[in-house]
Design an enzyme around this catalytic site. Structure first.
Site, PDB file in Angstrom:
ATOM      1  N   CYS A  31       0.784  -1.111   0.049  1.00 31.78           N
ATOM      2  CA  CYS A  31      -0.023  -0.126  -0.043  1.00 31.78           C
ATOM      3  C   CYS A  31       0.897   1.247   0.047  1.00 31.78           C
ATOM      4  O   CYS A  31       1.900   1.243   0.750  1.00 31.78           O
ATOM      5  CB  CYS A  31      -0.775   0.064   0.991  1.00 31.78           C
ATOM      6  SG  CYS A  31      -2.080  -1.270   1.341  1.00 31.78           S
ATOM      7  N   ARG A  45       3.707  -0.416  -5.012  1.00 36.67           N
ATOM      8  CA  ARG A  45       3.373  -0.888  -3.757  1.00 36.67           C
ATOM      9  C   ARG A  45       2.275  -1.672  -3.701  1.00 36.67           C
ATOM     10  O   ARG A  45       1.879  -2.406  -2.411  1.00 36.67           O
ATOM     11  CB  ARG A  45       3.408   0.136  -2.655  1.00 36.67           C
ATOM     12  CG  ARG A  45       4.827   1.025  -2.690  1.00 36.67           C
ATOM     13  CD  ARG A  45       4.674   2.056  -1.540  1.00 36.67           C
ATOM     14  NE  ARG A  45       4.508   1.455  -0.204  1.00 36.67           N
ATOM     15  CZ  ARG A  45       5.317   0.833   0.521  1.00 36.67           C
ATOM     16  NH1 ARG A  45       6.757   1.079   0.021  1.00 36.67           N
ATOM     17  NH2 ARG A  45       5.426   0.575   1.480  1.00 36.67           N
ATOM     18  N   TRP A  66      -3.038  -2.233  -1.875  1.00 39.35           N
ATOM     19  CA  TRP A  66      -2.553  -3.894  -2.077  1.00 39.35           C
ATOM     20  C   TRP A  66      -3.632  -4.874  -0.995  1.00 39.35           C
ATOM     21  O   TRP A  66      -3.192  -4.606   0.045  1.00 39.35           O
ATOM     22  CB  TRP A  66      -1.173  -4.284  -2.013  1.00 39.35           C
ATOM     23  CG  TRP A  66      -0.802  -5.629  -2.343  1.00 39.35           C
ATOM     24  CD1 TRP A  66      -0.948  -6.657  -1.566  1.00 39.35           C
ATOM     25  CD2 TRP A  66      -0.668  -6.064  -3.907  1.00 39.35           C
ATOM     26  NE1 TRP A  66      -0.357  -7.773  -2.246  1.00 39.35           N
ATOM     27  CE2 TRP A  66      -0.237  -7.438  -3.770  1.00 39.35           C
ATOM     28  CE3 TRP A  66      -0.599  -5.535  -4.846  1.00 39.35           C
ATOM     29  CZ2 TRP A  66       0.117  -8.481  -4.664  1.00 39.35           C
ATOM     30  CZ3 TRP A  66      -0.252  -6.303  -6.123  1.00 39.35           C
ATOM     31  CH2 TRP A  66       0.079  -7.615  -5.870  1.00 39.35           C
ATOM     32  N   ASN A 108      -1.379   1.565   5.887  1.00 33.73           N
ATOM     33  CA  ASN A 108      -0.667   0.599   5.264  1.00 33.73           C
ATOM     34  C   ASN A 108      -0.107  -0.386   6.271  1.00 33.73           C
ATOM     35  O   ASN A 108       0.562   0.015   7.335  1.00 33.73           O
ATOM     36  CB  ASN A 108       0.536   1.250   4.631  1.00 33.73           C
ATOM     37  CG  ASN A 108       1.675   0.180   4.209  1.00 33.73           C
ATOM     38  OD1 ASN A 108       1.381  -0.767   4.021  1.00 33.73           O
ATOM     39  ND2 ASN A 108       2.950   0.888   4.315  1.00 33.73           N
ATOM     40  N   GLY A 109      -0.556  -1.745   6.171  1.00 31.83           N
ATOM     41  CA  GLY A 109      -0.113  -2.516   7.242  1.00 31.83           C
ATOM     42  C   GLY A 109      -1.274  -3.340   7.709  1.00 31.83           C
ATOM     43  O   GLY A 109      -2.372  -3.466   6.926  1.00 31.83           O
ATOM     44  N   GLU A 113      15.593 -23.343 -14.401  1.00 25.68           N
ATOM     45  CA  GLU A 113      15.201 -21.830 -14.090  1.00 25.68           C
ATOM     46  C   GLU A 113      16.466 -21.134 -14.046  1.00 25.68           C
ATOM     47  O   GLU A 113      16.563 -19.863 -14.559  1.00 25.68           O
ATOM     48  CB  GLU A 113      14.521 -21.830 -12.735  1.00 25.68           C
ATOM     49  CG  GLU A 113      14.209 -20.381 -12.064  1.00 25.68           C
ATOM     50  CD  GLU A 113      13.333 -19.469 -13.071  1.00 25.68           C
ATOM     51  OE1 GLU A 113      12.658 -19.971 -14.145  1.00 25.68           O
ATOM     52  OE2 GLU A 113      13.296 -18.391 -12.767  1.00 25.68           O
ATOM     53  N   LYS A 115      17.106 -17.831 -16.502  1.00 23.86           N
ATOM     54  CA  LYS A 115      17.306 -16.411 -16.086  1.00 23.86           C
ATOM     55  C   LYS A 115      18.418 -15.759 -16.593  1.00 23.86           C
ATOM     56  O   LYS A 115      18.269 -14.622 -17.141  1.00 23.86           O
ATOM     57  CB  LYS A 115      17.636 -16.473 -14.479  1.00 23.86           C
ATOM     58  CG  LYS A 115      16.649 -16.496 -13.430  1.00 23.86           C
ATOM     59  CD  LYS A 115      15.753 -15.450 -13.265  1.00 23.86           C
ATOM     60  CE  LYS A 115      14.458 -15.423 -14.107  1.00 23.86           C
ATOM     61  NZ  LYS A 115      13.383 -16.187 -13.982  1.00 23.86           N
ATOM     62  N   GLU A 163      17.525 -14.886 -20.479  1.00 23.90           N
ATOM     63  CA  GLU A 163      16.397 -13.675 -20.719  1.00 23.90           C
ATOM     64  C   GLU A 163      17.193 -12.452 -20.637  1.00 23.90           C
ATOM     65  O   GLU A 163      16.700 -11.397 -21.117  1.00 23.90           O
ATOM     66  CB  GLU A 163      15.081 -13.944 -20.135  1.00 23.90           C
ATOM     67  CG  GLU A 163      15.095 -13.883 -18.538  1.00 23.90           C
ATOM     68  CD  GLU A 163      13.864 -14.087 -18.094  1.00 23.90           C
ATOM     69  OE1 GLU A 163      12.705 -14.023 -18.721  1.00 23.90           O
ATOM     70  OE2 GLU A 163      13.475 -14.690 -16.975  1.00 23.90           O
ATOM     71  N   HIS A 206      23.983 -38.133 -22.477  1.00 25.12           N
ATOM     72  CA  HIS A 206      23.061 -38.627 -23.636  1.00 25.12           C
ATOM     73  C   HIS A 206      23.184 -37.375 -24.792  1.00 25.12           C
ATOM     74  O   HIS A 206      22.387 -37.477 -26.006  1.00 25.12           O
ATOM     75  CB  HIS A 206      21.742 -38.867 -23.348  1.00 25.12           C
ATOM     76  CG  HIS A 206      21.627 -39.945 -22.300  1.00 25.12           C
ATOM     77  ND1 HIS A 206      21.872 -41.057 -22.700  1.00 25.12           N
ATOM     78  CD2 HIS A 206      21.259 -40.046 -20.942  1.00 25.12           C
ATOM     79  CE1 HIS A 206      21.662 -42.050 -21.872  1.00 25.12           C
ATOM     80  NE2 HIS A 206      21.308 -41.387 -20.691  1.00 25.12           N
ATOM     81  N   LYS A 215       6.366  -8.071 -19.187  1.00 23.04           N
ATOM     82  CA  LYS A 215       6.238  -8.789 -17.791  1.00 23.04           C
ATOM     83  C   LYS A 215       5.013  -9.450 -17.602  1.00 23.04           C
ATOM     84  O   LYS A 215       4.879 -10.671 -17.194  1.00 23.04           O
ATOM     85  CB  LYS A 215       6.059  -7.639 -16.772  1.00 23.04           C
ATOM     86  CG  LYS A 215       5.950  -8.108 -15.446  1.00 23.04           C
ATOM     87  CD  LYS A 215       7.263  -8.554 -14.721  1.00 23.04           C
ATOM     88  CE  LYS A 215       7.182  -9.494 -13.501  1.00 23.04           C
ATOM     89  NZ  LYS A 215       8.066 -10.325 -13.294  1.00 23.04           N
TER      90      LYS A 215
HETATM   91  O1  M6R Z   1       2.982 -14.246 -15.318  1.00 23.65           O
HETATM   92  P1  M6R Z   1       3.309 -15.649 -15.484  1.00 23.65           P
HETATM   93  O2  M6R Z   1       3.916 -16.255 -14.364  1.00 23.65           O
HETATM   94  O3  M6R Z   1       2.215 -16.416 -16.249  1.00 23.65           O
HETATM   95  O4  M6R Z   1       4.421 -15.653 -16.905  1.00 23.65           O
HETATM   96  C1  M6R Z   1       4.861 -16.702 -17.245  1.00 23.65           C
HETATM   97  C2  M6R Z   1       6.139 -16.449 -18.290  1.00 23.65           C
HETATM   98  O5  M6R Z   1       6.028 -15.392 -19.047  1.00 23.65           O
HETATM   99  C3  M6R Z   1       7.281 -15.833 -17.262  1.00 23.65           C
HETATM  100  O6  M6R Z   1       7.629 -16.569 -16.003  1.00 23.65           O
HETATM  101  C4  M6R Z   1       8.397 -15.606 -18.199  1.00 23.65           C
HETATM  102  O7  M6R Z   1       9.039 -16.758 -18.425  1.00 23.65           O
HETATM  103  C5  M6R Z   1       9.573 -14.671 -17.117  1.00 23.65           C
HETATM  104  N1  M6R Z   1       9.923 -13.775 -17.960  1.00 23.65           N
HETATM  105  C6  M6R Z   1      10.542 -15.491 -16.459  1.00 23.65           C
HETATM  106  O8  M6R Z   1      11.418 -14.460 -15.811  1.00 23.65           O
END
Ligand code: M6R
Length: 634
Positions: free
Chosen positions: A19, A44, A92, A118-119, A507, A511, A514, A530, A629
């Site tokens: 918040c 926030r 939030w 907020n809290g 993962e 990271k 990307e 393999h 995002k």
């Molecule tokens: O919002 P979501 O978790 O559904 O998003 C899925 C993917 O688009 C997301 O995890 C993407 O792979 C990220 N950029 C990973 O860091």
């Protein structure tokens, strides 16, 4: 629709530092200052927003709405240019779903006191009962409305006390965490603020004062600020300035004025160079927020309404299908290991984009778990619609409250990781793992696959995890930052792990690729022979995730195979490890934990490695090329 939202809402637990609060008194248009300030605090929380303004000989003017600050601005434009004092809030959701009624500000029963908060007020229920017995009524589901009425109650009970004293009396009655700003219609020139656990800054301008959750809303107006200390409150007016007191003793405090050195951008990132780094460092808190109210170790229970209400259905399911994309899909893979190990229910993990186009067999005996940070991913959304049409029960794990995926699910749990702004998912991933751990352990306990003793051991370990995440951050940050310099020019990376840490390897690789644009592959360590082993030479860095528990001996053999081919080994091992470490070129140590929780700890240095390699390569870490995002297109 409402019912679905409510099921999610039952899992909404309080979060401390969400918040955004903005307040203003001075010569400027308070409306403009507050609305612009709220926009800067939207990171926030952004599920609802509100504003209240005041002036002499007029009653409060206020507007609030579910939605973002832009939605608030659209309904309140007529306030522009008319007021010099007021306050605003961006929310939030904690207590109660995002709605017009639950949005702040909240007014007391006599409509004379307005409060933004907020809290959490932990003992709000007790106070609410006491006030209800005295005839107070409540419109919202929030704890905030209880506090504002408690202030009114003290003013009514003690007509001799002034408004700030009534606020102080009320704050002495509440437990929890808060940053509040309060206005009283009969005292139109005064803002009263208080703080315990949630941040609050007071900006000191010339003939004007600002209040905000962080300094970003007023940084262009003044460079002088007082950060209110824990347990302090302040009465702010143009006439008398800022009067700071302790809440318990009413002792006067001489404020320590700080000069703001940070740029606006830095402040928004909380002093971190990038949102991603900030979010990596927020993980002890985001995991805590995810577990809070759900993992009750002292009572020996996991409380998750969405699971509890549907336990029979889930336990009788023929199988669970986890649907997700990207990082959330990796969390799903770890979820598969967790649920199959502890609940012994068969799990399939599907890429949402593949699932929907391959005419999958789904029945009304299936449980589908959708995992999505944003709750808006188009592929996941479409796959869920298909599963729903075929009669499956849909459980959602989302971070963004009231998102599209949260809405179409039958039940679910929010991760409460807080807004994740960096495109590379970090804290949302570990929060997803925390939720999946809770689900697996709860199901396992309920269907008898986990003995009470095993259950207690695991939940105690889960409870200790946040301290261990903090330790990992502290002990690996500088090491990883330094070692990342050696990988700026490499073309490829391999990430290897076994068992629970095979998805961790996937993962880690995602990271890195990307945000640094280095090609990286994750593999189960044993699969290396393999095919990928053909790639290994002295130029190939290979990240090996090798905690003691699990398949350590097998990993040792894999490391030997890499060593024989001169690959550069970056080993993630438990503290005190000897065997793998002695063969590694770089060693990153993390504390021991149960194997099932080790991905949470191992992911942290992998996030840091990706981050620093990308930073040294000059990449735009928070907004990597070609990514967004929320991927709301197919
Ligand atoms: O919002 P979501 O978790 O559904 O998003 C899925 C993917 O688009 C997301 O995890 C993407 O792979 C990220 N950029 C990973 O860091």
């Amino acid at each position: 629709m409402l019912i679905i939202l409510n099921i999610f809402a039952t899992n909404l637990i309080p979060i401390k530092n969400m918040c955004g609060i903005v307040g203003y008194t001075g010569f400027q248009d308070a409306y403009e200052v507050i609305i612009n300030g709220l926009r800067r605090l939207e990171y926030r929380g952004y599920d609802s927003a509100g504003i209240v303004l005041d002036k002499e000989h007029s009653s409060f003017q206020f507007a609030k709405t579910k939605g973002k600050v832009d939605d608030l601005a659209a309904i309140s434009e007529n306030f522009k240019g008319k007021f010099n004092i007021g306050m605003g809030h961006t929310r939030w959701a904690t207590h109660g779903v995002p709605s017009n009624t639950n949005a702040h500000p909240h007014l007391s029963n006599n409509k004379k006191i307005a409060l933004i908060h907020n809290g959490i007020i932990e003992n709000y229920d007790t106070i609410k009962t006491m006030l209800a017995e005295k005839g107070y009524t409540f419109q919202s589901e929030t704890d905030t409305e209880v506090l504002v009425n408690l202030i009114e109650y003290f003013m009514n009970k003690n007509p001799e006390i002034d408004f700030p004293t009534a606020v102080r009396y009320a704050l002495n009655e509440v437990h929890g965490a808060y940053a509040i700003t309060v206005m009283h219609d009969d005292f139109p020139g005064i803002l009263v603020v208080g703080r315990l656990g949630s941040p609050l800054a007071i900006g000191l301008g010339e003939n004007e004062y600002f209040i905000a959750s962080d300094a970003s809303p007023f940084v262009e107006f003044t460079k002088e600020a007082v950060y209110l200390e824990e347990g302090h409150m302040a009465t702010i007016s143009l006439e008398k300035g800022v009067d700071i007191r302790t809440i318990t003793e009413n002792e006067k405090i001489i404020p320590e004025i700080q000069e703001l050195k940070l740029s606006l951008e830095q402040i928004e990132k909380g002093g971190y160079e990038h949102f991603m780094l900030k979010e990596i460092f927020e993980q002890p808190k985001s995991i805590q927020d995810t577990l809070r109210g759900r993992l009750l170790v002292n009572e020996g229970i996991i409380k998750m309404a969405g699971i509890w209400d549907n336990l029979e259905k889930i336990n009788q399911a023929k199988r669970i299908i986890i649907i997700a994309c990207g990082t959330s899909w990796h969390a799903g893979l770890i979820g598969e290991y967790l649920i199959e190990e502890f609940a012994r229910i068969p799990v399939e993990v599907e890429y949402a984009s593949e699932f929907r186009y391959r005419n999958p067999i789904i029945t009304d005996k299936d449980i589908v778990i959708a995992i999505s940070q944003s709750g808006e991913t188009a592929d996941t959304m479409a796959a869920l619609k298909l599963a729903k049409e075929k009669g499956a029960f849909i459980y959602g794990i989302c971070n963004v409250v009231d998102s599209s995926i949260a809405r179409i699910t039958d039940a679910g749990s929010y991760t409460h990781a807080g807004p994740e702004i960096g495109v590379a998912s970090t804290k949302a991933f570990t929060a997803q793992l925390a939720i999946l751990s809770l689900i697996a352990l709860k199901l396992g306990k309920h269907n008898g696959n986990l003995s009470n003793q095993e259950f207690m051991k695991l939940i105690t370990e889960l409870d200790h995890l946040l301290q261990k995440v903090e330790q990992v951050l502290q002990s690996t940050h500088e090491i990883v930052k330094e070692m990342a310099k050696d990988f700026v020019d490499v073309q490829n990376f391999l990430y290897l792990g076994r068992g629970y840490n095979f998805p961790t390897a996937l993962e880690g690789a995602l990271k890195l690729k990307e945000i640094s644009y280095i090609h990286a592959e994750g593999y189960p360590a044993a699969e290396m022979k393999h095919g990928p082993i053909a790639l290994i030479d002295e130029n190939m860095p290979i990240v090996i995730i090798a905690p003691k528990q699990g398949h350590y001996d097998k990993i040792v053999s894999n490391v030997q195979e890499i060593k024989a081919r001169k690959g550069k080994i970056i080993a993630l091992v438990n503290k005190g490890d000897v065997q793998v470490s002695s063969m590694a070129d770089y060693v990153i140590e993390f504390p021991e934990t149960s194997e099932c929780f080790s991905p949470i700890l191992a992911s942290v240095p992998l996030q840091l490695l990706a981050y620093y390699v990308a930073v040294y390569r000059g990449a735009n870490v928070d907004q990597p090329r070609n990514l967004a995002k929320s991927v709301t297109v197919e």
